[in-house]
Write a protein that holds these residues in place. Structure first.
Motif, PDB file in Angstrom:
ATOM      1  N   ALA A   1      41.867  10.236  -8.002  1.00 40.07           N
ATOM      2  CA  ALA A   1      42.388  11.034  -7.208  1.00 40.07           C
ATOM      3  C   ALA A   1      43.602  11.912  -7.897  1.00 40.07           C
TER       4      ALA A   1
ATOM      5  N   THR B   1      47.742   2.200  -1.283  1.00 37.28           N
ATOM      6  CA  THR B   1      46.124   2.145  -1.051  1.00 37.28           C
ATOM      7  C   THR B   1      45.272   3.282  -1.588  1.00 37.28           C
ATOM      8  N   ALA B   2      44.124   3.024  -1.941  1.00 39.26           N
ATOM      9  CA  ALA B   2      43.289   4.432  -2.177  1.00 39.26           C
ATOM     10  C   ALA B   2      43.157   5.214  -1.137  1.00 39.26           C
ATOM     11  N   TRP B   3      43.019   4.983   0.243  1.00 40.90           N
ATOM     12  CA  TRP B   3      43.029   6.011   1.032  1.00 40.90           C
ATOM     13  C   TRP B   3      44.241   6.854   1.404  1.00 40.90           C
ATOM     14  N   LEU B   4      45.417   6.158   1.200  1.00 42.50           N
ATOM     15  CA  LEU B   4      46.582   6.841   1.362  1.00 42.50           C
ATOM     16  C   LEU B   4      46.725   7.842   0.047  1.00 42.50           C
ATOM     17  N   GLN B   5      46.225   7.221  -1.201  1.00 45.38           N
ATOM     18  CA  GLN B   5      46.580   8.094  -2.231  1.00 45.38           C
ATOM     19  C   GLN B   5      45.641   9.407  -2.094  1.00 45.38           C
ATOM     20  N   TRP B   6      44.380   9.418  -1.719  1.00 44.08           N
ATOM     21  CA  TRP B   6      43.674  10.428  -1.368  1.00 44.08           C
ATOM     22  C   TRP B   6      44.082  11.340  -0.272  1.00 44.08           C
ATOM     23  N   ALA B   7      44.702  10.693   0.763  1.00 47.30           N
ATOM     24  CA  ALA B   7      45.471  11.524   1.847  1.00 47.30           C
ATOM     25  C   ALA B   7      46.335  12.538   1.250  1.00 47.30           C
TER      26      ALA B   7
END
Length: 136
Positions: free
Chosen positions: A4, A69-75
């Motif tokens: 990311a 978290t990975a999803w928050l990083q990607w967001a």
């Protein structure tokens, strides 16, 4: 570097390049004595896009240091990438056409500049809110 943050840095470099390339039409506008509003619009594109790229680089350097978290990083990353490219479209288009993009009026080019500015603003605000949540 996570995938990311690598993507954020890569797209930050592209946004930086586009902003630096906006220096050529800015110089042409000055040399030909274009109206002050056109010169100002090119100056904004030439200065603002590299500032946005610098923000992308800073966040890319900061994110791996945080427990995210990975999803928050990607967001956060995707919000900044979308914002960067929205402004890459809106700012030069506005400078080239003379549209400021402050309202959703006519003609179509004015609407496109407005849509790019709106998308860039909303996604950068989203990234900012998400960063604040992460840092709390």
């Amino acid at each position: 570097m996570t995938p990311a943050t690598h993507q954020l840095a890569l797209h930050g470099a592209v946004v930086l390049l586009i902003g630096l390339l906006c220096g050529a039409p800015y110089a042409r506008a000055i040399k030909r004595g274009a109206p002050a509003a056109i010169q100002h619009a090119w100056r904004v594109a030439h200065a603002s896009l590299p500032i946005g790229a610098t923000l992308m680089f800073a966040v890319a350097a900061l994110l791996p240091q945080l427990q995210v978290t990975a999803w928050l990083q990607w967001a956060i990353v995707l919000s900044l990438i979308v914002s960067g490219y929205a402004f890459c479209a809106a700012l030069p288009l506005g400078a080239a056409t003379g549209h400021r993009g402050l309202g959703n009026g006519r003609p179509l080019l004015a609407r496109l500049v407005y849509a790019g500015n709106l998308l860039g603003a909303v996604t950068s605000l989203l990234a900012s809110v998400l960063l604040i949540i992460v840092l709390l």
